[in-house]
Design a protein around this motif. Structure first.
Motif, PDB file in Angstrom:
ATOM      1  N   THR A  70      43.511  38.812  34.559  1.00  0.00           N
ATOM      2  CA  THR A  70      42.942  39.705  33.543  1.00  0.00           C
ATOM      3  C   THR A  70      42.823  41.132  34.070  1.00  0.00           C
ATOM      4  OG1 THR A  70      40.607  39.376  34.156  1.00  0.00           O
ATOM      5  CG2 THR A  70      41.572  37.797  32.598  1.00  0.00           C
ATOM      6  N   MET A  71      42.927  41.299  35.375  1.00  0.00           N
ATOM      7  CA  MET A  71      42.799  42.631  35.966  1.00  0.00           C
ATOM      8  C   MET A  71      44.031  43.459  35.639  1.00  0.00           C
ATOM      9  SD  MET A  71      41.884  43.452  39.876  1.00  0.00           S
ATOM     10  CE  MET A  71      42.803  44.782  40.598  1.00  0.00           C
ATOM     11  N   THR A  72      43.810  44.678  35.148  1.00  0.00           N
ATOM     12  CA  THR A  72      44.933  45.535  34.754  1.00  0.00           C
ATOM     13  C   THR A  72      45.006  46.839  35.528  1.00  0.00           C
ATOM     14  OG1 THR A  72      43.664  46.608  32.995  1.00  0.00           O
ATOM     15  CG2 THR A  72      44.926  44.618  32.405  1.00  0.00           C
ATOM     16  N   LYS A  73      43.919  47.210  36.243  1.00  0.00           N
ATOM     17  CA  LYS A  73      43.971  48.496  36.944  1.00  0.00           C
ATOM     18  C   LYS A  73      43.044  48.529  38.149  1.00  0.00           C
ATOM     19  CE  LYS A  73      40.678  50.524  33.723  1.00  0.00           C
ATOM     20  NZ  LYS A  73      40.486  51.468  32.662  1.00  0.00           N
ATOM     21  N   ILE A  75      41.242  51.719  40.249  1.00  0.00           N
ATOM     22  CA  ILE A  75      40.982  53.159  40.218  1.00  0.00           C
ATOM     23  C   ILE A  75      40.512  53.575  41.605  1.00  0.00           C
ATOM     24  CG2 ILE A  75      39.581  54.992  39.197  1.00  0.00           C
ATOM     25  CD1 ILE A  75      39.282  53.050  36.743  1.00  0.00           C
ATOM     26  N   VAL A  76      41.202  54.549  42.190  1.00  0.00           N
ATOM     27  CA  VAL A  76      40.861  55.062  43.510  1.00  0.00           C
ATOM     28  C   VAL A  76      40.417  56.507  43.353  1.00  0.00           C
ATOM     29  CG1 VAL A  76      41.713  55.565  45.832  1.00  0.00           C
ATOM     30  CG2 VAL A  76      42.552  53.543  44.612  1.00  0.00           C
ATOM     31  N   ARG A  77      39.244  56.819  43.883  1.00  0.00           N
ATOM     32  CA  ARG A  77      38.736  58.189  43.873  1.00  0.00           C
ATOM     33  C   ARG A  77      38.473  58.606  45.321  1.00  0.00           C
ATOM     34  NH1 ARG A  77      35.916  55.617  39.742  1.00  0.00           N
ATOM     35  NH2 ARG A  77      36.427  56.379  37.675  1.00  0.00           N
ATOM     36  N   VAL A  78      38.963  59.786  45.676  1.00  0.00           N
ATOM     37  CA  VAL A  78      38.793  60.302  47.035  1.00  0.00           C
ATOM     38  C   VAL A  78      38.370  61.758  46.944  1.00  0.00           C
ATOM     39  CG1 VAL A  78      39.928  60.764  49.243  1.00  0.00           C
ATOM     40  CG2 VAL A  78      40.633  58.776  47.886  1.00  0.00           C
ATOM     41  N   ASP A  79      37.340  62.113  47.698  1.00  0.00           N
ATOM     42  CA  ASP A  79      37.015  63.528  47.853  1.00  0.00           C
ATOM     43  C   ASP A  79      36.712  63.773  49.332  1.00  0.00           C
ATOM     44  OD1 ASP A  79      34.220  63.043  48.395  1.00  0.00           O
ATOM     45  OD2 ASP A  79      33.833  62.972  46.240  1.00  0.00           O
ATOM     46  N   SER A  80      36.246  64.938  49.663  1.00  0.00           N
ATOM     47  CA  SER A  80      36.064  65.273  51.084  1.00  0.00           C
ATOM     48  C   SER A  80      34.933  64.492  51.751  1.00  0.00           C
ATOM     49  CB  SER A  80      35.813  66.773  51.240  1.00  0.00           C
ATOM     50  OG  SER A  80      34.616  67.130  50.555  1.00  0.00           O
ATOM     51  N   ALA A  81      34.042  63.888  50.962  1.00  0.00           N
ATOM     52  CA  ALA A  81      32.896  63.198  51.558  1.00  0.00           C
ATOM     53  C   ALA A  81      32.887  61.693  51.343  1.00  0.00           C
ATOM     54  CB  ALA A  81      31.599  63.782  50.996  1.00  0.00           C
ATOM     55  N   SER A  82      33.713  61.183  50.420  1.00  0.00           N
ATOM     56  CA  SER A  82      33.634  59.759  50.113  1.00  0.00           C
ATOM     57  C   SER A  82      34.897  59.269  49.426  1.00  0.00           C
ATOM     58  CB  SER A  82      32.433  59.483  49.195  1.00  0.00           C
ATOM     59  OG  SER A  82      32.629  60.099  47.941  1.00  0.00           O
ATOM     60  N   PHE A  83      34.976  57.955  49.300  1.00  0.00           N
ATOM     61  CA  PHE A  83      36.006  57.359  48.463  1.00  0.00           C
ATOM     62  C   PHE A  83      35.416  56.165  47.756  1.00  0.00           C
ATOM     63  CE2 PHE A  83      36.781  55.245  52.579  1.00  0.00           C
ATOM     64  CZ  PHE A  83      36.859  53.908  52.213  1.00  0.00           C
ATOM     65  N   SER A  84      36.013  55.829  46.610  1.00  0.00           N
ATOM     66  CA  SER A  84      35.584  54.634  45.886  1.00  0.00           C
ATOM     67  C   SER A  84      36.806  53.924  45.335  1.00  0.00           C
ATOM     68  CB  SER A  84      34.607  54.987  44.757  1.00  0.00           C
ATOM     69  OG  SER A  84      35.275  55.695  43.737  1.00  0.00           O
ATOM     70  N   ILE A  85      36.674  52.618  45.234  1.00  0.00           N
ATOM     71  CA  ILE A  85      37.735  51.786  44.681  1.00  0.00           C
ATOM     72  C   ILE A  85      37.093  50.866  43.660  1.00  0.00           C
ATOM     73  CG2 ILE A  85      39.485  50.044  45.187  1.00  0.00           C
ATOM     74  CD1 ILE A  85      39.792  51.411  47.942  1.00  0.00           C
ATOM     75  N   GLU A  86      37.687  50.834  42.480  1.00  0.00           N
ATOM     76  CA  GLU A  86      37.132  50.084  41.364  1.00  0.00           C
ATOM     77  C   GLU A  86      38.260  49.319  40.689  1.00  0.00           C
ATOM     78  OE1 GLU A  86      35.501  51.510  36.968  1.00  0.00           O
ATOM     79  OE2 GLU A  86      35.343  52.872  38.673  1.00  0.00           O
ATOM     80  N   ASN A  87      37.951  48.138  40.167  1.00  0.00           N
ATOM     81  CA  ASN A  87      38.944  47.426  39.377  1.00  0.00           C
ATOM     82  C   ASN A  87      38.280  46.874  38.127  1.00  0.00           C
ATOM     83  OD1 ASN A  87      38.213  44.510  39.641  1.00  0.00           O
ATOM     84  ND2 ASN A  87      38.548  44.928  41.813  1.00  0.00           N
ATOM     85  N   ASP A  88      39.105  46.481  37.158  1.00  0.00           N
ATOM     86  CA  ASP A  88      38.569  45.984  35.893  1.00  0.00           C
ATOM     87  C   ASP A  88      38.693  44.469  35.772  1.00  0.00           C
ATOM     88  OD1 ASP A  88      41.314  45.769  35.565  1.00  0.00           O
ATOM     89  OD2 ASP A  88      41.313  46.573  33.539  1.00  0.00           O
ATOM     90  N   GLY A  89      38.833  43.784  36.890  1.00  0.00           N
ATOM     91  CA  GLY A  89      38.952  42.327  36.871  1.00  0.00           C
ATOM     92  C   GLY A  89      37.607  41.643  36.740  1.00  0.00           C
ATOM     93  N   GLY A  90      37.643  40.343  36.718  1.00  0.00           N
ATOM     94  CA  GLY A  90      36.424  39.551  36.634  1.00  0.00           C
ATOM     95  C   GLY A  90      35.537  39.771  37.843  1.00  0.00           C
ATOM     96  N   SER A  91      34.263  39.509  37.669  1.00  0.00           N
ATOM     97  CA  SER A  91      33.278  39.763  38.711  1.00  0.00           C
ATOM     98  C   SER A  91      33.285  38.678  39.784  1.00  0.00           C
ATOM     99  CB  SER A  91      31.889  39.828  38.080  1.00  0.00           C
ATOM    100  OG  SER A  91      30.917  40.116  39.059  1.00  0.00           O
ATOM    101  N   ILE A  92      32.869  39.073  40.958  1.00  0.00           N
ATOM    102  CA  ILE A  92      32.535  38.122  42.004  1.00  0.00           C
ATOM    103  C   ILE A  92      31.309  37.364  41.499  1.00  0.00           C
ATOM    104  CG2 ILE A  92      31.590  37.943  44.346  1.00  0.00           C
ATOM    105  CD1 ILE A  92      33.164  40.584  44.924  1.00  0.00           C
TER     106      ILE A  92
END
Length: 150
Positions: A70-73, A75-92
């Motif tokens: 069911t996961m379709t994407k 999303i990676v966000r990066v800036d000078s102080a942090s990064f984040s990774i997100e997905n739209d799949g089912g939860s743990i």
């Protein structure tokens, strides 16, 4: 004798980061990078350990895409102080682990040597293998946030 020292797993990771994630010292290497929407070869300065922990958490998201159709994407966000990774799949699962008596998200992201990939009789097409990946990202981060849905 005080010359013999026993470290916790986390203290060992922090004291010997090169064993787990690579050197924290800056390195210079020729790499292909995207610049002005073009792929160019360029000399870049980077931290091998920072690159590794980013890769580890990204591989966790990719592994989830293999297990959850069911996961379709991602999303990676990066800036000078942090990064984040997100997905739209089912939860743990947000529940207590039946034998370890800790929440499953805590087990996955906070306890070294935990994994779903220890059954060597199964063909593996995912990245994680040793139960370190996301935990290394957590250990080396000054702030580590996991958001789940139930």
């Amino acid at each position: 004798m005080t010359e013999y020292v026993k470290l916790s797993h986390i203290d060992h990771v922090l004291k010997r980061p090169d064993m787990y994630a690579g050197s924290k010292d800056a390195a210079t290497r020729d790499e292909f990078v995207v610049e002005n929407k073009k792929l160019v070869k360029k000399s870049v300065n980077y931290s091998p350990a920072l690159f590794k922990i980013f890769d580890e958490i990204l591989v966790n998201a990719m592994d989830h895409s293999v297990r959850d159709d069911t996961m379709t994407k991602i999303i990676v966000r990066v800036d000078s102080a942090s990064f984040s990774i997100e997905n739209d799949g089912g939860s743990i699962p947000i529940e207590m682990h039946e034998t370890e008596n800790v929440w499953i998200p805590e087990l996955i992201f906070g306890h070294l040597l935990t994994s779903t990939n220890y059954d060597d009789s199964q063909e593996r097409i995912v990245g994680g293998r040793n139960g370190l990946g996301s935990k290394l990202t957590n250990i080396f981060s000054s702030k580590f946030i996991v958001e789940l849905c139930d």
